[in-house]
Write an enzyme that holds these catalytic residues in place. Sequence first.
Site, PDB file in Angstrom:
ATOM      1  N   LEU A 684       0.722  -1.061   0.130  1.00 55.06           N
ATOM      2  CA  LEU A 684      -0.011   0.085   0.015  1.00 55.06           C
ATOM      3  C   LEU A 684       0.977   1.232  -0.286  1.00 55.06           C
ATOM      4  O   LEU A 684       1.888   1.421   0.648  1.00 55.06           O
ATOM      5  CB  LEU A 684      -0.908  -0.053   1.142  1.00 55.06           C
ATOM      6  CG  LEU A 684      -1.970  -1.290   1.323  1.00 55.06           C
ATOM      7  CD1 LEU A 684      -2.807  -1.082   2.540  1.00 55.06           C
ATOM      8  CD2 LEU A 684      -3.030  -1.297   0.026  1.00 55.06           C
ATOM      9  N   GLY A 724       2.067  -9.154   6.591  1.00 60.56           N
ATOM     10  CA  GLY A 724       2.559  -8.140   7.810  1.00 60.56           C
ATOM     11  C   GLY A 724       2.728  -6.885   7.129  1.00 60.56           C
ATOM     12  O   GLY A 724       2.988  -6.613   6.043  1.00 60.56           O
ATOM     13  N   GLY A 725       2.280  -6.038   8.176  1.00 59.37           N
ATOM     14  CA  GLY A 725       2.403  -4.257   7.979  1.00 59.37           C
ATOM     15  C   GLY A 725       1.266  -4.080   6.809  1.00 59.37           C
ATOM     16  O   GLY A 725       0.150  -4.410   6.895  1.00 59.37           O
ATOM     17  N   ASP A 726       1.698  -3.529   5.909  1.00 62.42           N
ATOM     18  CA  ASP A 726       0.754  -3.227   4.603  1.00 62.42           C
ATOM     19  C   ASP A 726       1.149  -3.982   3.459  1.00 62.42           C
ATOM     20  O   ASP A 726       0.995  -3.425   2.344  1.00 62.42           O
ATOM     21  CB  ASP A 726       0.838  -1.823   4.341  1.00 62.42           C
ATOM     22  CG  ASP A 726       2.077  -1.314   3.860  1.00 62.42           C
ATOM     23  OD1 ASP A 726       3.093  -1.967   4.313  1.00 62.42           O
ATOM     24  OD2 ASP A 726       2.285  -0.085   3.556  1.00 62.42           O
ATOM     25  N   GLU A 727       1.616  -5.202   3.447  1.00 56.67           N
ATOM     26  CA  GLU A 727       2.049  -5.961   2.402  1.00 56.67           C
ATOM     27  C   GLU A 727       1.121  -7.120   2.160  1.00 56.67           C
ATOM     28  O   GLU A 727       0.973  -7.791   3.177  1.00 56.67           O
ATOM     29  CB  GLU A 727       3.480  -6.532   2.492  1.00 56.67           C
ATOM     30  CG  GLU A 727       4.665  -5.355   2.536  1.00 56.67           C
ATOM     31  CD  GLU A 727       6.016  -5.986   2.794  1.00 56.67           C
ATOM     32  OE1 GLU A 727       5.861  -7.194   3.138  1.00 56.67           O
ATOM     33  OE2 GLU A 727       6.927  -5.379   2.843  1.00 56.67           O
TER      34      GLU A 727
END
Length: 834
Positions: A684, A724-727
């Site tokens: 993102l 994880g995160g925005d991946e």
Amino acid sequence: MNMDVIYFVYGLAFISLALVILVQPREESQHDFTHFIWLLIAFGFTHGLLEWMDLWTVVRGGNPTLEMGKILFLFLSFGFLFEFGRRLILVTPVSALTRTLLGKPAYIAVAFGFLLEFMLIPDWKLATIIASRYFLGFSGSTLTGIGFLLCFHKNLEPQAILVKISWAKKYFILAAVAFLLYGVMGGLVVPAANAFPANIINQEGFIAAFQIPVQLFRAACAVLATIAIGNILRVFHEEARARLRASLALADERARELAESEASLRDIAATIGEGLYVMDRHGYITYTNPEAHHLLGWTGNELIHHEAHPLFHHKKANHEPHPSEACNIRNVVNTGRSYRSEEEVFWRKDGSPLNVRISASPIMRDGVIVGSVTAFSDITERKQADIALQTAKNYAENLINTANAIFVELDVEGNVKLFNQAAEEITGYTLEEVKGRNWFDLMTPRDRYPKVWEMFERLSAGGLLSHFENPILTKTGEERYIVWKNSEVLTDGQITGLITFGIDITERRQVEEALFEQKEYLNAILESEPECVKVISTEGKLMQMNAAGLAMLEVDTLEEAQQHNLTDFILSEYQEAFLRLSRRVFRGEAGTLEFPIRGKRGTQRWLDTHATPLRDREGGIIALVGVTRDITERKKTEEQIQHLAYFDTLTNLPNRRLLLDRLNYAVTHAKRHKRPMALMFLDLDRFKKINDTLGHDVGDELLKEVAHRLLACVRSGDTVSRQGGDEFVIVLPEITQPKDAALVAEKILKALEQPISIGENRLHITTSIGIATLPTDDSEDTRELMKKADMAMYAAKEAGRNKYRFCSCPPGYTGAKCCPESESSIQEFDRAAT
């Protein structure tokens, strides 16, 4: 100096400390602190990992999760060190005041210190770090250093070994110095803060003063502690081995003495004229003498290693069952008290009874009961002689003084004419006291025992019962229960009196009442048992089940449950497994099974049953006994744990573990069938800005909505995963051409164009997509495919974001970036952001 190298060595030193302790031999030492050395192991591992987290921050940069992890590991590691140091001092000969202060007051002081730092420093994270270093790190290191100094002076037996190994002494001092220095470097030198003394003594001031990072000194202290403690534990190892060798030599000597003593005892036992057998704590025979073989009819091999009670003491003389738990001989090992009986019944191998006199005593070893020894002798001939003598005596005395029986002769009015000794003992009256007096007035007052008077009134009419039971009142007012055998005295056909024999059954009634109460007690326990207890016949019929089991089946009564086969409640796919378990049990084995059932009202639950065979006296299997518990909640928990292992907790998408499994399968399938497939990496754009400005809660809700939209853009057989995160990663297992992947990417970009409303926020988000396709020539594997997709994603970001890129780098390409944008490397399907 490179901080990444310092942090690496710093962390490695502490992990080496833990490993040095772990690899030492585990012989028990007389030094008390070896029993809680695990605290120092935990400190080494957690603190080493903490420093490697700092290394990660230096190399790759930090994030909120990593920062929270560092704070947690800092608190835990110094907590382990504080507790180790506290216990280390307590095992040394310190004063009572010191022991008191190192108890609850120590914990209270630490808690107060933390509270003070939270009051002085507004940033709770910084306050936690400083408080952990001051009140756990500095205190724990200081206590540990002092503890090692006290251990050095502790006057214990192992000091003899320390004298022999002269170099060992200095390692106690080295360990103390290392931890005291580390307490200063790691506990007092903290991050700078607007609170004393952190505003004066801090890491920034240290490096400004000495031009050397304080972490370098901390690492040196850790290395010194590792060297010292490793060598100290080697001393303990030598100490334990020396004690073990001495113990083994003593054990060999005692074994020889025991063997000689045992041989002598066996010779003696073989010559005595009584049967003798020895049992272990569990009631299994370990020794028998020849006289025992002769009396019981079994050989030694038939008796040894078998349980004595079921073999020859399992029933009474009247053939009633004699449970093992009620056996006084068996209970000698439980009570520790000897048991003697002038008359017991053993059962020979051929099934005939053997009347014996027994004496059983516990066998003690080092103050512990390890078994019992029982001597018994045959009293059959003596018993037969006693019976014959008693019979002759009773006949000679005209049955007046029968053993343990009341003899009373009454006239037709109920007055006493004759009264034997047994009657005197039971009633408390002498013959002189009762002769000529009415028996019923004296022993059974009319107002208290009207039914007894009804019996007496039948006497003159000839309607007296030959047998009946009634209570009597003794001279002391005690009530005794008597069973009477009556015989009318006739003269010229007229009833002139009554001869009656009475047996006192008071104790028997008390035993019967006690047994009844015990039975009711056991039934109450069974019915209150929260787990199902059931008995199934060899024909598979339900014979007994407690209330807990009926509740599991959702039936109200046992009769209602018996109208069904138990397999009717078991789900069809588990019925055969249940039948196999039943067949195993009826073959003499025990077994367990987990299976689901559906109750009569439709409730489905998982059960765990343990089944064992129920045997009769001869050892034949007559039923199955099962204990079953409800494990429905455990099964639900296991399913939740299984789900958490493979799915992201925020978006409920497959996590990296499940993604790799599906990706490997898709690659293998594509190669086998010579079909192309595609892998898409998504990141993102500017998501961090949303997190930083609107908070993590809004960021989490945004990720959930993105996941929902991504799922709507792919087929049911495709995989959308959050890494994880925005991946995110998408696996397209079956495509006909690369353009199919481009169409999916276009669909995703369009889907994310639409604004996302989260609370009062209306958000716009875009994504950069990297696409890698698997060629049909088996030239690439999963790892290379993921690397290409990742490079393509970064190429899309460099191209301005909100785009997708294909990577067609040649197989084996190892460059850091994707190939140049050309027809042979990246085929671009641009889409301008709107």
